[in-house]
Design an enzyme around this catalytic site. Structure first.
Site, short mmCIF file in Angstrom:
data_model
loop_
_atom_site.label_atom_id
_atom_site.label_comp_id
_atom_site.label_asym_id
_atom_site.label_seq_id
_atom_site.Cartn_x
_atom_site.Cartn_y
_atom_site.Cartn_z
CB CYS A 25 -0.94 0.02 1.20
SG CYS A 25 -0.08 0.24 2.77
CB CYS A 28 4.46 -0.30 2.01
SG CYS A 28 3.34 -1.44 2.84
CG ASP A 447 12.14 27.73 -33.99
OD1 ASP A 447 12.74 28.80 -34.19
OD2 ASP A 447 12.38 26.68 -34.60
#
Length: 751
Positions: A25, A28, A447
């Site tokens: 989970c 952890c 550009d």
């Protein structure tokens, strides 16, 4: 990347990626991350969904030190496999193995749990000693079915920590333990015992109440949630695995004039290899023999095959659709475009957006807080009602409903699906922080050369003198210019050949330095070049042609005059060609609420012509390459949040300076390294797609987090108030995780 000490020839890595095992989970992942970040000079990010840790090593800290720290935390760690088809296959096998083991555990638990739940919920199904049958069926579910939860909870407990598994293990074992007490020491074991099922906490004699349906049902619901998560995570990572598997497995290399079939891994830069129709190009290279059309759709998302001839570049994993090609390898292994794409996607999936960091901080403290809430619920009910059964039921419901799994999955799953879908469409998102930038951008600087235009000169206007046939003008001018290497001459020759279908031969070709060319075509002495070339030959320009030259210059185009037999015959103008899709792309950017700005080093006349062609109002022209950064900073100083789209080395600094940099994948490596998003195709429309995808992914993440947070905030008070039966709480908790993952998977349909 290895966990062994580096040799003197191999410098120690400054950043490593580890595969972390045993996490169940978000709590952890948060705990591993905290432990690693306590190491001197170490900066770590741990991702629960991808089960990986990205670790920047401090001075004197080795990979082995980091692995040892992870193991001391109660988890496993090892360097992951390098990106490639083999790694993809292995990862697919591991993920499939995990899902298969969960499916087996779920199937057995479901078969055993369903009768227990039905007997507990439907009094009509309760017969004498039904409770003992329920115990026999529920015991394997709680002990073996829930073993992954118990094992993880024990590992966490040994290291003085708690996680989602702690909540599940305590809740299910408490319900099972209470049932054992009631059956063996209370009155629940009596042959004629019956009890009704309630969705809420009910007050009864505790010694006659059993919770076997809650213990077995919660375990089954949570296993179902885990299995669906595992399947969904496999789907979420499918795009990356598909990308890694695109490459060819072997190749026909030319050695000593003969073809030799070898694995792609043995290719070296400079090797020449054969690609027959229908075969994949083995690696990035340059065509040295043959002509064909290459299908790059799987790599760039572009549907139409691209014609290639000698001198053109081809990318590995694209498919040769027509003629035989001989290609010289220019990049191999990890340097290829495919490998770099895979690496960018994987890096993005391993990172964390800022919104996820908040969720991680919440998850890290959530489990201890829930344990306190459960204890408070138990105590509160006992003090308020004195009903042990009701107090116990409410406390167990709190433990089960509160699991923060959905919080941990909210961002990573959306990010995995979003970046994977982007890779399929030719959009590479460098990292999750990019998603935050796209939401704020209000100005997009484009550009000109190579981004809005093709970056190649093309024949534009043809103006003929009275009495001159346009076809004759193009054929004779093109025939001479065909012999010249000048960019303007090449544009005239290519345009003339395309418009007429073929060029006649030319004789006595002569290049006049700085002025143009002359020669004999179809028996006529032809001149092509500047006005002065014609003036030197005593040829005057009529007013129509003089006006055409002046108009071309005013538009920023390059124009040449054409004459033969001592008479001016026409004017041809060439210019950088605007891409066919640029105008539509600008319209799509405007539709996203962005203000387009054209930025170029060309003259104001050229820039203005291009801007008008694509629908841009704001133009900044005659800017030196080193001044592009200053322009971006000036716009930012005006309060704008700037995205920059470019493709050249001279754009790299501006791409890095902008709030969001979008690099055209057809451009230079420097530009792609500096950009936040890489657009693999040279189509400017992909810029709008990239921003839409990034915004959609961010919106999905925020939606996931909203529902995950909202679920916990709303459910905890209900459970504490006794309004949720533990089994219903377990089903709701499992559904929240599945909802988050399923919502993320909707990104796979983005187009």
């Amino acid at each position: 990347m290895t966990g062994t000490a580096p040799t003197p020839e191999t410098p120690a890595p400054t950043e490593v990626e580890l595969a972390v095992g045993g996490m169940t989970c978000a709590s952890c992942a948060a705990r591993v991350e905290r432990r690693l970040n306590r190491m001197d000079g170490v900066r770590a990010t741990v991702n629960f969904a991808t089960e990986k840790a990205r670790v920047a090593l401090g001075e004197g800290v080795t990979v082995a030190d980091v692995i040892a720290e992870v193991e001391r935390t109660g988890y496993t760690a090892e360097p992951p496999r390098a990106p490639g088809p083999e790694a993809a296959t292995a990862a697919e096998g591991e993920d499939g193995g995990e899902a298969g083991a969960l499916r087996q555990r779920l199937a057995v638990s479901a078969v055993l749990s369903v009768p227990v739940v039905l007997m507990s919920m439907v009094p009509a199904l309760q017969f004498d000693n039904w409770q003992w049958l329920s115990l026999a069926l529920a015991a394997p579910v709680v002990i073996w079915g829930a073993l992954p939860f118990h094992r993880a909870a024990w590992t966490n407990a040994r290291h003085g920590a708690a996680s989602m598994d702690t909540l599940v293990s305590i809740g299910t074992l408490a319900a099972f333990g209470w049932s054992l007490w009631a059956l063996f020491l209370g009155t629940a074991g009596m042959p004629h015992m019956r009890h009704a099922f309630s969705l809420t906490v009910s007050r009864t004699d505790g010694s006659s109440t059993i919770y076997l349906e809650a213990a077995a049902g919660v375990t089954t619901f949570l296993l179902a949630g885990r299995w669906l998560e595992a399947r969904s995570k496999r789907k979420a990572g499918a795009a990356l695995r598909a990308l890694l598997e695109l490459g060819a497995k072997d190749v026909a290399v030319l050695r000593n004039g003969r073809e030799e079939r070898v694995p792609v891994s043995r290719l070296a830069v400079g090797d020449r290899f054969v690609v027959r129709p229908g075969e994949k190009v083995a690696t990035d290279g340059t065509v040295v023999e043959g002509a064909s059309a290459v299908d790059a759709s799987m790599l760039t998302g572009e549907s139409a095959p691209v014609d290639v001839n000698v001198g053109d570049t081809v990318a590995g994993a694209t498919v040769n659709t027509a003629g035989r090609l001989v290609v010289e390898a220019t990049r191999v292994g990890a340097d290829t475009q495919l490998a770099r794409m895979a690496r960018l996607v994987e890096d993005a999936q391993s990172g964390k957006a800022e919104v996820q960091r908040l969720a991680d901080r919440v998850s890290g403290v959530f489990v201890p807080v829930v344990l306190l809430i459960a204890l408070g619920t138990l105590t509160g009910w006992l003090l308020a009602t004195g009903d042990t059964t009701a107090a116990f039921t409410a406390a167990v419901a709190v433990l089960i409903i509160a699991c923060p799994c959905a919080l941990g999955l909210a961002t990573p799953t959306a990010l995995m699906v979003g970046t994977g879908r982007g890779a399929q469409l030719g959009i590479l998102i460098k990292g999750p922080e990019v998603l935050e930038s796209t939401r704020r951008v209000d100005t997009v600087v484009l550009d000109k050369t190579g981004t809005v235009t093709t970056g190649r000169m093309g024949l534009r206007d043809v103006v003929t003198a009275p009495g001159t046939d346009e076809r004759d003008l193009l054929r004779r001018a093109g025939a001479l210019e065909h012999f010249s290497e000048h960019p303007v001459a090449r544009a005239v020759a290519a345009g003339a050949e395309e418009r007429t279908g073929g060029l006649p031969p030319a004789e006595h070709f002569e290049s006049v330095a700085g002025l143009g060319v002359r020669g004999l075509v179809e028996g006529h002495e032809v001149l092509v070049g500047r006005e002065s070339l014609l003036f030197e030959a005593g040829i005057e320009l009529p007013a129509r042609l003089a006006d055409a030259l002046a108009a071309a210059r005013a538009e920023g185009r390059t124009a040449v005059a054409v004459a033969w037999d001592k008479e001016a015959r026409g004017v041809l103008s060439v210019a950088d060609t605007v891409k066919a899709t640029s105008a539509r792309a600008v319209a799509e950017l405007r539709a996203l609420g962005l203000r387009p700005v054209l930025l170029t080093g060309d003259s104001a006349a050229v820039a203005g012509s291009v801007a008008r062609a694509v629908g841009i109002d704001e133009v900044i022209a005659e800017v030196l390459p080193q001044d592009k950064v200053a322009v971006v900073r000036r716009l930012q100083g005006e309060g704008r949040t700037v995205a920059m789209v470019g493709d050249g080395v001279n754009d790299a600094a501006a791409l890095a300076t902008a709030d969001l940099g979008l690099a055209m994948g057809t451009g230079t490596d420097a530009a792609m390294e500096a950009g936040d998003l890489t657009l693999v195709r040279g189509d400017l429309r992909v810029a709008a797609d990239a921003i839409r995808l990034a915004r959609r992914t961010l919106a999905t993440i925020k939606g996931n987090l909203f529902w995950a947070f909202g679920y916990n905030v709303a459910a905890l008070p209900l459970a504490a108030a006794g309004l949720l039966n533990p089994m219903i709480a377990g089903a709701a908790m499992a559904f929240s995780s599945v909802f988050v993952v399923t919502n993320s998977l909707r990104l796979r349909s983005f187009h």
